[in-house]
Design a protein around this motif. Structure first.
Motif, PDB file in Angstrom:
ATOM      1  N   ILE A 168       0.836  -1.202   0.000  1.00 61.63           N
ATOM      2  CA  ILE A 168       0.000   0.000   0.000  1.00 61.63           C
ATOM      3  C   ILE A 168       0.870   1.252   0.000  1.00 61.63           C
ATOM      4  O   ILE A 168       0.598   2.237  -0.696  1.00 61.63           O
ATOM      5  N   CYS A 169       1.937   1.189   0.760  1.00 62.06           N
ATOM      6  CA  CYS A 169       2.844   2.314   0.902  1.00 62.06           C
ATOM      7  C   CYS A 169       3.455   2.688  -0.455  1.00 62.06           C
ATOM      8  O   CYS A 169       3.426   3.846  -0.864  1.00 62.06           O
ATOM      9  N   VAL A 170       3.960   1.681  -1.151  1.00 66.80           N
ATOM     10  CA  VAL A 170       4.566   1.962  -2.454  1.00 66.80           C
ATOM     11  C   VAL A 170       3.493   2.388  -3.454  1.00 66.80           C
ATOM     12  O   VAL A 170       3.719   3.305  -4.249  1.00 66.80           O
ATOM     13  N   SER A 171       2.306   1.768  -3.379  1.00 62.00           N
ATOM     14  CA  SER A 171       1.276   2.180  -4.352  1.00 62.00           C
ATOM     15  C   SER A 171       0.807   3.604  -4.120  1.00 62.00           C
ATOM     16  O   SER A 171       0.435   4.280  -5.065  1.00 62.00           O
ATOM     17  N   ALA A 172       0.825   4.052  -2.848  1.00 67.36           N
ATOM     18  CA  ALA A 172       0.414   5.433  -2.581  1.00 67.36           C
ATOM     19  C   ALA A 172       1.325   6.398  -3.329  1.00 67.36           C
ATOM     20  O   ALA A 172       0.868   7.372  -3.924  1.00 67.36           O
ATOM     21  N   VAL A 173       2.615   6.101  -3.317  1.00 69.58           N
ATOM     22  CA  VAL A 173       3.550   6.979  -4.009  1.00 69.58           C
ATOM     23  C   VAL A 173       3.396   6.836  -5.518  1.00 69.58           C
ATOM     24  O   VAL A 173       3.330   7.823  -6.249  1.00 69.58           O
ATOM     25  N   LEU A 174       3.258   5.565  -5.951  1.00 74.01           N
ATOM     26  CA  LEU A 174       3.151   5.347  -7.393  1.00 74.01           C
ATOM     27  C   LEU A 174       1.897   5.985  -7.966  1.00 74.01           C
ATOM     28  O   LEU A 174       1.930   6.569  -9.039  1.00 74.01           O
ATOM     29  N   SER A 175       0.787   5.859  -7.222  1.00 69.39           N
ATOM     30  CA  SER A 175      -0.435   6.433  -7.779  1.00 69.39           C
ATOM     31  C   SER A 175      -0.380   7.956  -7.744  1.00 69.39           C
ATOM     32  O   SER A 175      -1.136   8.632  -8.413  1.00 69.39           O
ATOM     33  N   SER A 176       0.550   8.485  -6.944  1.00 70.39           N
ATOM     34  CA  SER A 176       0.700   9.942  -6.914  1.00 70.39           C
ATOM     35  C   SER A 176       1.644  10.445  -7.998  1.00 70.39           C
ATOM     36  O   SER A 176       1.739  11.635  -8.240  1.00 70.39           O
ATOM     37  N   ILE A 177       2.374   9.486  -8.597  1.00 72.37           N
ATOM     38  CA  ILE A 177       3.186   9.882  -9.748  1.00 72.37           C
ATOM     39  C   ILE A 177       2.239   9.870 -10.929  1.00 72.37           C
ATOM     40  O   ILE A 177       1.942   8.826 -11.485  1.00 72.37           O
ATOM     41  N   SER A 178       1.708  11.033 -11.268  1.00 64.45           N
ATOM     42  CA  SER A 178       0.600  11.021 -12.195  1.00 64.45           C
ATOM     43  C   SER A 178       0.866  11.900 -13.399  1.00 64.45           C
ATOM     44  O   SER A 178       1.222  13.071 -13.268  1.00 64.45           O
ATOM     45  N   ALA A 179       0.716  11.282 -14.561  1.00 62.61           N
ATOM     46  CA  ALA A 179       0.873  12.051 -15.791  1.00 62.61           C
ATOM     47  C   ALA A 179      -0.194  13.130 -15.856  1.00 62.61           C
ATOM     48  O   ALA A 179       0.023  14.212 -16.399  1.00 62.61           O
TER      49      ALA A 179
END
Lengths: 238, 839
Positions: free
Chosen positions: B464-475
């Protein structure tokens, strides 16, 4: 010769083999026996004579290599797992040498467990009666690991009796107990079975225990050497 | 010696005897090693990718606006390794094309042995670099763009403005050389591309001689010491070189990205990997620990017997260590191998997805291909650290079971059943149902239940922690910087600052043209599919006589607009200094500066009073404003903003709209885009920003990093899930005997499945609870950190909704499937075997 209707437990050519070829071990070899309702039968024999294997197959815990086991006239080999579980909790009470209580449940819960699994209404006064008979009244809330060996075995006996099964199968019930406790436990078991009209089949090494039984079956190398006074020889049936 | 052998062979036979437990422990150790190795390998790969990408721009610093003398000194400076000057000679005037004519020259390159070919940074595919005044070289795409045939000796006529100001000149050039071609994606609007043509030094010199052009080259340079010095020492050295030529620090732009990767192995990446590694070590040691912990309970009787036979506490400890060592001897190498192979095989796929998916030009695709071709992912230190960490994890996990085993007395052992935390009794229920069994089991050993939930939870926390950051990397976030609202933006393309030669192109004059008239807006509205058209907050130009480098740099003109009461929340969220209070600001003519960089650069401070002149068309409104706050919002605001009320009170007569936002329905997106492209083409001052283009640009800048990170996330998820399965199987297998007894007492298969899935549900709920609380909190913190460090242009927190839903589903389905699978598998064994089973 007794009438067939009395017979609650019967085996026909019951065999249990392990391994193949030279390594084959015939734990139970063509055993035919009949046990009547209300009988107290002891099975004795040396280590490795196949006593436990026979008892396990009688209770549907193990599958025979060949032959059949009839409980109340029904061949349990044909039963599906669901029906077999039902038979086990309604008709059979097990008592193991190692007690095998459920460590997470207290004494009361262990005793009523087979009833609960069956979804039967609880006859509390009956359970209290058993508990009183077995001297466990003080220990109802205790967890199994706080009980002595004798107490644990008495709890196991109570559990076996609670569902009012027709048959109680006991595998060396006094094996882990000292002589005095063993004698007391056996006396209790016999008295309860008699009180509730249950058939009792006990495996034992203990001569004294064997002598308490109405009939003694001697097993050697998987075969019946002697099946005692009230033996019903299968040949006679054929 | 003999004793060791006895203990070792005992360990071996125990491992063989408890086959399934040995397998489970082995798998847990293997997974730990694999996850550590995979993280290390992905980290190494990312690092190497960074290194290769930044190696394309391997200069240490860019010095801006140099004089010829300074260039001369620099090229002879003892600390300078290489120096290349770039002079942007002129801007190309060709409709909406963003183009420049530049001259580049490498004055010194001590790195190359021959130094012949290295004078120019790009190698030509044919021809030669421009030598005479009328020669030019560039890529074939450049020449096609300006309507010329890309052949050596071909002619091309270009209009340009020297230095971006002054009169437009037109000149015919001869193509002297061609650079490798670049393929331009048709997704990208022409106005978003930057074109460069290279001209000769002769042309530069002649224009300088005519007084048309004043040379003010930028220089990119490398200094000596990259191999030996740290990042800070390199920075100091670069600044010292700048000081030697009397260059202001403001004109020194250090290539931090490159220097970071060149001088030390990516502190940040290493920090992230280390933190993830530590979390992995922590949760995997819990898994291994819980397996041993459960194992020791079933082992206790045997340990008791060993002690009765005279085994010492130390021998018991050695027995455990040997078991651990034997399992690790198999599991660790396998884990290392898989942990390397998995990312090694998948990493290129992630990059490939990038290069084929969203690349805006063949350049980035080629880059990706080149990087895939020579990516180094193997690192011996990573391998050693992963192996050591796994072994230490095993050793640490063994401590508690060893202590427990040592404590057991032989007598106790015979009757030992299960550590129930010294509970003597239990209140219990009058009736026992399947649910009673489930609960009794969970509460029997709360510690073990907690350890199991924690173990499963922590692997999900990581996910969840990594996905929070990944989903915040947003085009989309990146795209929203260009199109804050809606699907399209039409902007006025202006000189913005004071163009003295062609003042009509200045924004203050463009807005007077009323290009965005009501008629124009209704014309846009009438396009089929357009849902709404709105004006962006307008801009007016402020100027001041105040002596400030800020005004000087922008030709004394700065854009100014307003913020609404609704914007206050957003501005406050990114407030850096001062305070924002709408009413106070309105009352006191206060403004917010939205650009931290220039705020520092120009030495502004909160409370500064700025005398400014507002240009409302030809009208000039003098006023005094006070700088109340510095905030750094994502987009949407001009350098200076005042409150909407202040703005309205100015009584502006000229419509200051410089941007129009259009919302369109999805079905008509393409047709609207086509219509808008035509409309925009009618006016040379219009620029169209389309959402699909901005998204493509956004993707191209983040996917290269994001995809490998997703790979890491998937690895975490897979490995986490396998260890979850492992944990569940362990919890069932170690109770095989007890479950057998229950069945002997009449528990049917269906009831067994109910009981186990009931437990599973509690585990699932607990796991979800932990991952949603801890995971989201940790994820948000990681996001804040990433935002603070400006990693991957992260600016806005996006809740990882799909990842969370996916996790919940996988947990639920997974647990049920595992329960069914195991109970089915157990059925194959006769009941009595299960009851006899010691495991």
């Amino acid at each position: 010769m007794k009438k067939h209707s009395d017979i609650i437990l019967k085996t026909e050519d019951l065999c249990k083999y392990y391994g193949t070829g030279d390594n084959q071990v015939k734990a139970v070899d063509h055993v035919n026996l009949e046990i009547r309702q209300g009988e107290f039968v002891s099975i004795i024999g040396k280590s490795g004579s196949g006593k436990s294997t026979l008892l396990h197959m009688l209770g549907g815990l193990d599958n025979p290599t060949s032959g059949s086991v009839f409980i109340d006239g029904e061949n349990i080999a044909s039963f599906k797992e669901e029906k077999l579980s039902k038979i086990r909790r309604r008709k059979i009470g097990f008592i193991f040498q190692a007690y095998n209580l459920i460590p997470s449940l207290n004494v009361w819960e262990n005793i009523v467990l087979p009833l609960g699994l069956d979804g039967k209404p609880l006859d509390e006064s009956f359970i209290h009666d058993i508990i009183q008979t077995l001297g466990l009244s003080e220990k109802m809330k205790n967890l199994p690991n706080t009980l002595s060996g004798g107490q644990q075995q008495r709890c196991a006996i109570a559990r076996a009796i609670a569902a009012k099964p027709s048959i109680i199968l006991a595998d060396e019930p006094t094996g882990n107990l000292d002589t005095r406790t063993g004698d007391e436990t056996m006396a209790l078991l016999k008295a309860s079975a008699a009180k509730y009209g249950q058939t009792l089949v006990v495996i034992t090494h203990n001569e004294e225990v064997a002598q308490m039984a109405g009939r003694t079956i001697i097993l050697a190398d998987g075969r019946i050497l002697s099946s005692g006074e009230s033996e019903v020889v299968s040949d006679e049936e054929n | 010696m003999k004793k060791t052998n006895t203990v070792r062979s005992l360990a071996l036979s125990k491992l063989r005897y408890n086959k399934s437990r040995t397998m489970l422990t082995g798998i847990a150790v293997m997974l730990t090693t694999m996850l550590l190795m995979a993280i290390g390998t992905v980290g190494t790969g990312l690092l190497d990718m960074n290194r290769q990408m930044y190696a394309l721009t391997d200069y240490h610093a860019r010095f801006g606006g140099l004089t010829p003398d300074q260039v001369n000194v620099l090229s002879k400076h003892i600390q300078v390794e290489t120096i290349t000057t770039t002079e942007v000679f002129a801007s190309i005037e060709n409709g909406k094309m963003n183009g420049a004519l530049s001259y580049q020259e490498t004055l010194k390159d001590d790195r190359s042995a021959d130094g012949d070919d290295s004078l120019h940074s790009v190698e030509l595919s044919s021809g030669h670099y421009p030598e005479t005044e009328d020669e030019i070289c560039s890529s074939p795409a450049f020449f096609r763009r300006v309507g010329a045939e890309p052949v050596i000796g071909g002619k091309v006529t270009l209009s340009f403005r020297v230095d971006g100001k002054g009169k437009i000149l037109t000149r015919e050039f001869t193509i002297s050389g061609l650079e490798p071609d670049v393929e331009i994606s048709d997704k990208i609007d022409d106005s978003r591309l930057m074109w460069t043509g290279r001209i000769s030094k002769a042309l530069l010199d002649s224009c300088r001689a005519d007084g048309l052009y004043e040379s003010e080259p930028d220089a990119t340079l490398r200094v000596y010491g990259e191999e030996e010095l740290t990042f800070d020492e390199m920075t100091d050295r670069i600044n010292a070189v700048a000081a030697d030529i009397g260059l202001d620090e403001g004109r020194v732009n250090i290539n931090k990205e490159y220097l970071f990767t060149a001088t030390n192995p990516g502190t940040e990446t290493i920090a992230i990997m280390a933190v993830i590694g530590l979390i992995v070590i922590f949760f995997s040691s819990l898994v291994i620990y819980s397996i041993y912990y459960v194992g020791v309970i079933t082992d206790v009787q045997e340990i008791g017997k060993l002690k009765a036979l005279g085994a010492s506490g130390r021998q018991i400890a050695r027995l455990f260590y040997w078991q651990g060592a034997i399992v690790s001897a198999f599991a660790v190498p396998v884990g290392l191998l898989l942990g390397f192979l998995l990312p090694y095989l998948l990493f290129p796929l992630a990059l490939w997805a990038y290069s084929s998916g969203s690349a805006i030009s063949s350049y980035s695709r080629d880059t990706a291909d080149a990087i895939i071709g020579q990516l180094h992912m193997f690192s011996l230190p990573v391998l050693l650290i992963a192996a050591a960490a796994s072994l230490i994890t095993v050793a640490v996990s063994l401590q508690k079971p060893i202590r427990m085993a040592k404590r057991v007395s032989p007598v106790e052992a015979i009757r030992y059943q299960e550590n129930t935390n010294d509970r003597k009794s239990r209140k219990g229920h009058t009736e026992v149902k399947v649910s009673t069994l489930t609960l009794a089991n969970l509460t029997r050993n709360r510690k073990r239940t907690a350890v199991t939930i924690l173990t499963m939870g922590l692997s999900c926390v990581l996910f969840i922690c990594v996905s929070a950051v990944l989903s915040s990397i947003s085009a989309e976030d990146l795209a929203r910087r260009s199109i804050p609202r809606g699907d399209f933006r039409i902007a006025l393309d202006s000189a913005l600052y004071n163009d003295k030669e062609y003042p009509e192109n200045n924004l203050e004059n463009l807005v007077q043209q009323d290009y965005f008239s009501e008629a124009f807006l209704s014309r846009l509205s009438s396009i089929e599919g357009v849902e709404s058209v709105e004006r962006a907050p307008g801009q007016i130009i402020s100027s001041t006589d105040m002596e400030s480098a800020m005004y000087e740099d922008y030709e004394n003109h700065l854009p100014l607009s307003y913020f609404t009461r609704d914007d206050v929340t957003e501005l406050n969220a990114c407030l850096e200094q001062g305070s924002i209070d709408y009413d106070r600001m309105t009352a006191n003519n206060e403004i917010v500066c939205t650009h931290a960089y220039s705020f520092e650069q120009y030495g502004l401070s909160i409370g500064d009073v700025l005398p400014i002149t507002l240009h409302d068309g030809s009208r000039e409104i003098p006023m005094t404003v006070t700088l109340a706050a510095l905030a750094e919002p994502d987009a949407n605001f001009t350098y200076l903003v005042m409150t909407e009320d202040t703005w309205n009170s100015l009584g502006l007569t000229c419509d200051p709209t410089t941007s129009i936002y259009l919302h369109v329905d999805d079905a008509h997106y393409d047709s609207v885009k086509a219509a808008l492209t035509e409309i925009v083409a009618e006016n040379e001052h219009f620029t169209l920003y389309a959402m699909d283009v901005e998204l493509a640009i956004g993707h191209s800048s983040i996917d290269l990093m994001k995809n490998p990170l997703y790979l890491l996330l998937i690895l975490i998820a897979v490995i986490g899930f396998i260890s979850l399965i492992n944990t569940m199987i362990t919890s069932i297998v170690t109770r095989k005997k007890e479950l057998g007894i229950l069945q002997a007492l009449g528990l049917s298969d269906r009831q067994l499945v109910h009981m186990l899935s009931g437990e599973g549900l509690v585990f699932t709920a607990g796991t979800l609870f932990i991952s949603l609380t801890l995971g989201n909190a940790a994820g948000y913190l990681l996001f804040l950190w990433a935002k603070d460090e400006h990693i991957m242009s992260i600016s806005r927190y996006h809740y990882p909704l799909w990842e969370t839903v996916g996790l919940a589903l996988v947990l639920l389905v997974g647990q049920i499937a595992i329960t069914l699978f195991i109970s089915r598998k157990m059925k194959k064994e006769s009941l009595i075997d299960r009851i006899r089973n010691q495991e």
